[in-house]
Design an enzyme around this catalytic site. Structure first.
Site, PDB file in Angstrom:
ATOM      1  N   HIS A   1       2.010   4.408  -3.243  1.00 52.42           N
ATOM      2  CA  HIS A   1       1.945   5.881  -3.225  1.00 52.42           C
ATOM      3  C   HIS A   1       3.119   6.494  -4.000  1.00 52.42           C
ATOM      4  O   HIS A   1       2.996   7.594  -4.546  1.00 52.42           O
ATOM      5  CB  HIS A   1       1.991   6.418  -1.791  1.00 52.42           C
TER       6      HIS A   1
ATOM      7  N   HIS B   1       0.838  -1.211   0.000  1.00 51.71           N
ATOM      8  CA  HIS B   1       0.000   0.000   0.000  1.00 51.71           C
ATOM      9  C   HIS B   1       0.874   1.262   0.000  1.00 51.71           C
ATOM     10  O   HIS B   1       0.664   2.164  -0.818  1.00 51.71           O
ATOM     11  CB  HIS B   1      -0.933  -0.005   1.220  1.00 51.71           C
ATOM     12  N   GLU B   2       1.841   1.310   0.914  1.00 52.52           N
ATOM     13  CA  GLU B   2       2.660   2.532   1.040  1.00 52.52           C
ATOM     14  C   GLU B   2       3.511   2.753  -0.209  1.00 52.52           C
ATOM     15  O   GLU B   2       3.634   3.891  -0.688  1.00 52.52           O
ATOM     16  CB  GLU B   2       3.541   2.482   2.291  1.00 52.52           C
TER      17      GLU B   2
HETATM   18 NI    NI Z   1      -2.307   5.393   1.864  1.00 55.70          NI
END
Ligand code: NI
Length: 176
Positions: A146, A142-143
């Site tokens: 980004h 998830h991170e």
């Molecule tokens: Ni996020």
């Protein structure tokens, strides 16, 4: 150093490809990480990426013990990860609920690789090389998304499993 405003979905900066960090152990990098740390803590985040506070560099932080907003998740060690590379181990994917500080109030079911090998460096330039699975693997995916301009709603396969936290997960204080 300070708690920074978190950019929200729709901001073009969240869609950019972030740039690699070239210089380690600098006042600028330590300041950025401190801002990220304070911002993540203030918002009870499970992790945060530099672009979310408006800095388009390949830096993420995550973990730090049990998160009150992810009560059932195994704890993930606090990690500063710079210039990460991710290699999924095997093809097995698993669905799980996610939220994001840049998409406040919403949750969605996102498929992620269950097992992951990731590498990178910490803020001092020291190598990180880990094999992880489950929630730890999910948070890293998830991170790091980004850093490539990807927000979790872009990965949702069934938009019926996307909604307001208190509606789709009633009574659960789930994390961003
Ligand atoms: Ni996020």
């Amino acid at each position: 150093m300070a708690i920074k405003p978190v950019l929200r979905m729709g901001d073009p900066l969240l869609l950019q490809q972030a740039l690699p960090v070239v210089h380690f152990d600098t006042a600028e990098l330590h300041g950025l990480i401190q801002d990220m740390q304070e911002t993540m803590a203030a918002m009870d985040g499970a992790g945060i990426a530099a672009p979310q506070i408006g800095v388009s560099l390949r830096v993420v932080i995550f973990g730090g013990g049990k998160n009150p907003r992810y009560p059932d998740a195994e704890s993930v060690p606090y990690t500063v990860l710079v210039n990460p590379t991710l290699n999924p181990l095997g093809d097995v994917m698993e669905d799980g609920w996610e939220g994001c500080l840049s998409v406040p109030g919403l949750r969605g079911v996102v498929p992620r690789h269950v097992r992951l090998h990731y590498t990178g460096q910490d803020q001092f330039g020291k190598s990180i090389d880990r094999m992880v699975s489950g929630f730890h693997a999910r948070v890293v995916q998830h991170e790091c998304d980004h850093l490539d301009g990807i927000l979790y709603p872009m990965r949702i396969r069934d938009l019926r499993q996307f909604g307001f936290s208190d509606v789709v997960l009633p009574g659960q204080a789930s994390p961003e």
